[in-house]
Design an enzyme around this catalytic site. Structure first.
Site, short mmCIF file in Angstrom:
data_model
loop_
_atom_site.label_atom_id
_atom_site.label_comp_id
_atom_site.label_asym_id
_atom_site.label_seq_id
_atom_site.Cartn_x
_atom_site.Cartn_y
_atom_site.Cartn_z
N ASP A 151 0.49 -1.30 0.08
CA ASP A 151 -0.11 0.13 0.23
C ASP A 151 0.68 1.41 0.15
O ASP A 151 2.10 1.51 -0.01
CB ASP A 151 -1.06 -0.02 1.11
CG ASP A 151 -2.10 0.89 0.38
OD1 ASP A 151 -2.13 1.65 0.21
OD2 ASP A 151 -3.04 0.33 1.95
N TRP A 152 0.54 2.44 -0.27
CA TRP A 152 1.29 3.73 -1.00
C TRP A 152 1.48 4.02 0.90
O TRP A 152 0.52 4.58 1.41
CB TRP A 152 0.21 4.75 -1.37
CG TRP A 152 0.96 4.91 -2.85
CD1 TRP A 152 0.59 5.98 -3.49
CD2 TRP A 152 0.43 3.17 -3.94
NE1 TRP A 152 0.94 5.53 -4.95
CE2 TRP A 152 0.56 3.71 -4.94
CE3 TRP A 152 0.18 2.17 -3.22
CZ2 TRP A 152 0.57 3.54 -5.94
CZ3 TRP A 152 0.21 0.85 -4.99
CH2 TRP A 152 0.45 1.87 -6.11
#
Length: 852
Positions: free
Chosen positions: A255-256
């Site tokens: 995930d970012w």
């Protein structure tokens, strides 16, 4: 789970994809030869080149490596559509109904088609990896991204999610099931640690991911949160069971910003997003040279990235052509109609039979929510409101509209037809970024006043963002104008400053800061038809933000002098109409990525509106436009209630199809809906001292309601149609290797063709293990003409009977098999003893814990 019926074949999607297949993007069919080739490519690169490939090149893409014949790959948000690399109204996306609406269809074949349509959008947008589906669970109805996930049940989630994955990847686009694992909440999601038992982890939270991986997912996204104190990008759960047990050979995408350290490189984490910065880079090169991270681990990661490139056609001089699926906006209409759940229809008010007049009220009737907030949001070319849909469907009916109650808490963007670019004189706004010297860095015309940049905003030494437009209001009187953005901002009208504010946001969640920033407003008196020069100046110099990321809205909200008067006007209109339709729902400050809900109550005075309209007109229909459960204290006071989720861009037309009976309301609840918030057995989403304990174990959703002995307002699997069904008989037969087959005979006893979802549940009251009171074991949809019967055949895999106790085990003895239309209504019952000692037939579907 699989199902068949007679006289027609089942709508259940067959498993048509080989696990971990490189088709259709593969450049080589022989897996061993392909692996050898990819290893040779990886070894031809220097350590620095290898490590560079393992961090994104920017917000949405990976690095290219020409020496290896590798082009950049583009990843994109939007599991209910595909946004692409930029968030821009000039390149709109198909806005499909939310995941909750899709799963309410209980139709894997529809989910497969949904995935195919998403792949078509990805091809059109130049995207290689779609960041979805979201297959976390509806653990608590307060979860902020409840709308983006499928269900409270792991089997239903797995069936719908795996079909989506197969559909996407059938066109050579990678799907990315997320967020692995136990990311079922938003509060403190970056740092919180989940404490969960092995049994719950295996039987509930990992189960949908296992299904998606065994059905061939090419990538998986690791989540922000920790599990048992170890952040997921560094957690051993990425290695086992994901890879060592399930055979996952794809890329683990973070995930970012979820990769926080070099330690993640020692785990099975492969790609750190976004880039080009991050914790790897030079630090990872140094760690490898120091022997802290094995060089072989880096080589393996690069090989997996190259394998993904081969699968999506990003490796080699002549990638195979992609056949772009036909994209039909009408599909959004079909999905929404199939997912609408009719939960009340007293005295058969619906379907509507061409009434002379309908009084419509509720802000969501005119400004509906077609999608949830956050990374699931796309920019549609158009949306159809319930009000418009009804007027189009019933041209001979007088359809009036009154606001009734305000739902909106944030700002609505200004209508494009009221905005003119001061320089060109055509529709739009002028957007300018300036440096400290006042020189233009970017000057462009935009066509909406709600603007978001995710990685593509100008970066560097910037001073201001300026938005200019000439605004012609359509109504004379007070208007509440303002802006939503983080940082110092000033709004002027005709050169006079009318509002200045320096908005901030609590916490450190960039999604909230960019996608749902707080608003500041002021009330001004405007004259209809007159042109006003609006100028918004936002300071960029002192704002800390993700590079290239910015969200800003220039907008308005209605000025309400009397909420009581609004309700009274809507009630009076309802009293004079033949039918009243009230559309209630949530807003962007209630359901979005970045925060959880604090109440299940509808925002504003919507409950009061429904009561007033129902008192004025006994023929009242309530349409609920929310992505997740809300309380409905008035539900027994109205004639009909439809739960419609976030319905995508064709929402209004799909709703009209169902209201008028052009389409059967085909939805069944994928999650339990409570009567009162206090009754919900699993509610907590707030970590305590950084820890969120899943103390309910395997008992969440309907399982928790059953254990608590409390009835929800509407149980899991529930949904009405415009016909009726009778469950006549059931036979069960043990199959080989602990499997079973259930045959259900049912009849359509109504006056029109209808669709039923036959559901099979298992129970083991005398079990020595911790088990649910009962649990979903299989389902299948069937469409039956009026007065006819059909047989539904549902295959139950061995896993349906097994439990986790340091491994999968089949408890000896008899299980109770029950079947019916929902978890609380199971008229058919039988006993079954699985036979684990028989070898499987050659044509027998494999066990869920074996490759399919």
């Amino acid at each position: 789970m699989s199902g068949t019926r007679s006289p027609e074949p089942s709508s259940t999607e067959p498993n048509s994809a080989e696990p971990n297949s490189t088709e259709p993007g593969s450049v080589q069919a022989d897996p061993a030869a392909l692996r050898e080739r990819l290893t040779a490519i990886a070894r031809s690169l220097t350590l620095e080149q290898q490590v560079r490939l393992l961090t994104g090149a920017d917000m949405w893409s990976t690095h290219a490596e020409p020496a290896a014949g590798l082009r950049s790959m583009v990843l994109s948000d939007g599991p209910s559509g595909v946004r692409g690399a930029i968030w821009d109204e000039r390149d709109p996306s198909l806005n499909l109904p939310s995941a909750a609406a899709l799963s309410a269809s209980w139709d894997p074949e529809l989910a497969h088609r949904y995935g195919v349509i998403v792949a078509g959008e990805a091809i059109r947008k130049g995207v290689d990896v779609v960041l979805g589906p979201t297959i976390n669970l509806h653990r608590s109805p307060l979860g902020g991204r409840h709308f983006e996930a499928y269900s409270e049940d792991p089997l239903l989630t797995g069936e719908i999610g795996a079909a989506f994955v197969r559909g996407v990847q059938s066109a050579g686009i990678a799907a990315c099931p997320k967020h692995y694992i136990a990311n079922d909440f938003e509060t403190e999601r970056f740092t919180a640690s989940v404490e969960v038992s092995d049994q719950a982890l295996r039987e509930v939270y990992l189960a949908p991911f296992e299904r998606a991986v065994r059905d061939g997912a090419w990538t998986v996204m690791s989540s922000y949160n920790a599990v048992r104190g170890v952040t997921m990008s560094e957690n051993d759960l990425l290695r086992s069971p994901l890879c060592e047990e399930w055979g996952f050979d794809g890329v683990v995408v973070s995930d970012w910003t979820a990769v926080r350290s070099v330690a993640a490189a020692r785990a099975r984490q492969d790609l750190a997003m976004p880039g080009p910065g991050g914790p790897w880079g030079d630090a990872l090169v140094a760690a490898v040279r120091a022997g802290e991270v094995p060089a072989a681990a880096i080589e393996d990661k690069v090989c997996r990235l190259l394998l993904l490139a081969a699968r999506v056609g990003a490796l080699g001089a002549e990638p195979p052509p992609r056949t772009r699926p036909v994209i039909d906006a009408g599909f959004a209409r079909e999905v929404e109609a199939r997912g609408i759940v009719l939960v009340r229809n007293a005295e058969g008010l619906l379907p509507l039979r061409a009434p002379a007049s309908i009084a419509v009220s509720g802000q969501n009737a005119e400004l509906p929510r077609t999608q949830g907030g956050g990374s699931a949001t796309v920019v549609p070319g158009e949306t159809v409101s319930p009000l418009t849909g009804l007027r189009q469907a019933l041209p001979a009916t007088v359809v009036s509209y009154h606001l009734g109650a305000v739902v909106q808490e944030g700002l609505a963007e200004l209508p494009l037809d009221c905005l003119t670019d001061p320089e060109t004189g055509s529709a739009g706004l002028r957007v300018r970024f300036r440096d400290p010297a006042g020189d233009l860095v970017l000057d462009e015309v935009r066509f909406c006043s709600a603007l978001v940049w995710l990685g593509n905003a100008p970066v560097g030494d910037l001073a201001t963002l300026e938005i200019l437009t000439d605004y012609r209001p359509t109504v004379t009187g007070p208007v509440e104008l303002g802006f939503a953005v983080i940082g110092p901002t000033v709004l002027s009208i005709d050169g006079v400053n009318v509002l200045g504010a320096d908005n901030s946001v609590a916490g450190h969640d960039p999604a909230t800061a960019v996608l749902s920033p707080p608003a500041s407003t002021t009330v001004v008196e405007l004259e209809a038809g007159r042109s006003y020069r609006l100028r918004l100046e936002h300071s960029l110099a002192d704002t800390v933000r993700q590079p290239g990321a910015l969200g800003i809205t220039l907008g308005s909200r209605p000025v309400i002098s009397s909420e009581d008067a609004l309700i009274a006007e809507a009630a009076e209109a309802a009293r004079e109409a033949e039918v009243a339709v009230v559309v209630v729902g949530t807003n962007s400050q209630v359901e979005s990525e970045g925060f959880d809900r604090d109440t299940l109550a509808l925002p504003g005075r919507q409950d009061d509106l429904v009561r007033a309209v129902a008192a004025a007109n006994p023929r009242t229909v309530v349409v609920v436009n929310s992505g997740s459960p809300v309380t409905m204290p008035w539900r027994s006071q109205v004639r009909a209630v439809l739960l419609t989720w976030f319905g995508g861009q064709e929402y209004g037309r799909a709703l009209a199809d169902v209201l008028t009976g052009a389409v059967e309301p085909g939805g069944r609840l994928p999650t339990s809906w409570p009567g009162e918030q206090a009754e919900v057995p699993v509610l907590d989403v707030t970590p305590v001292q950084g820890v969120l304990r899943y103390d309910e174990g395997i008992h969440l959703g309907y399982r928790a309601w059953l254990r608590a002995g409390v009835q929800p307002a509407y149980p899991f699997g529930f949904g009405l149609g415009y016909t009726s069904f009778e469950y006549e008989s059931m036979s069960v037969a043990p199959g080989p290797d602990g499997t079973a087959e259930v045959s259900i005979r049912l009849s359509n006893t109504g006056a029109r063709t209808g669709r039923e979802v036959a559901q099979v549940y298992l129970s083991r009251p005398d079990s020595v293990q911790d088990r649910p009171v009962r649990w979903l074991a299989g389902f299948a949809g069937v469409t039956v003409p009026a007065g006819e019967s059909a047989t539904v055949v549902i295959a139950l895999p061995r896993r349906a009977f097994e439990h986790w106790q340091d491994g999968w085990a089949l408890e000896p003895g008899s299980f109770t098999v029950q079947a019916g239309p929902n978890v609380a209504d199971l008229p058919l019952r039988a006993e079954l003893t699985p036979r684990p000692d028989q070898p499987p037939r050659a044509d027998q579907p494999p066990r869920p814990d074996q490759p399919r």
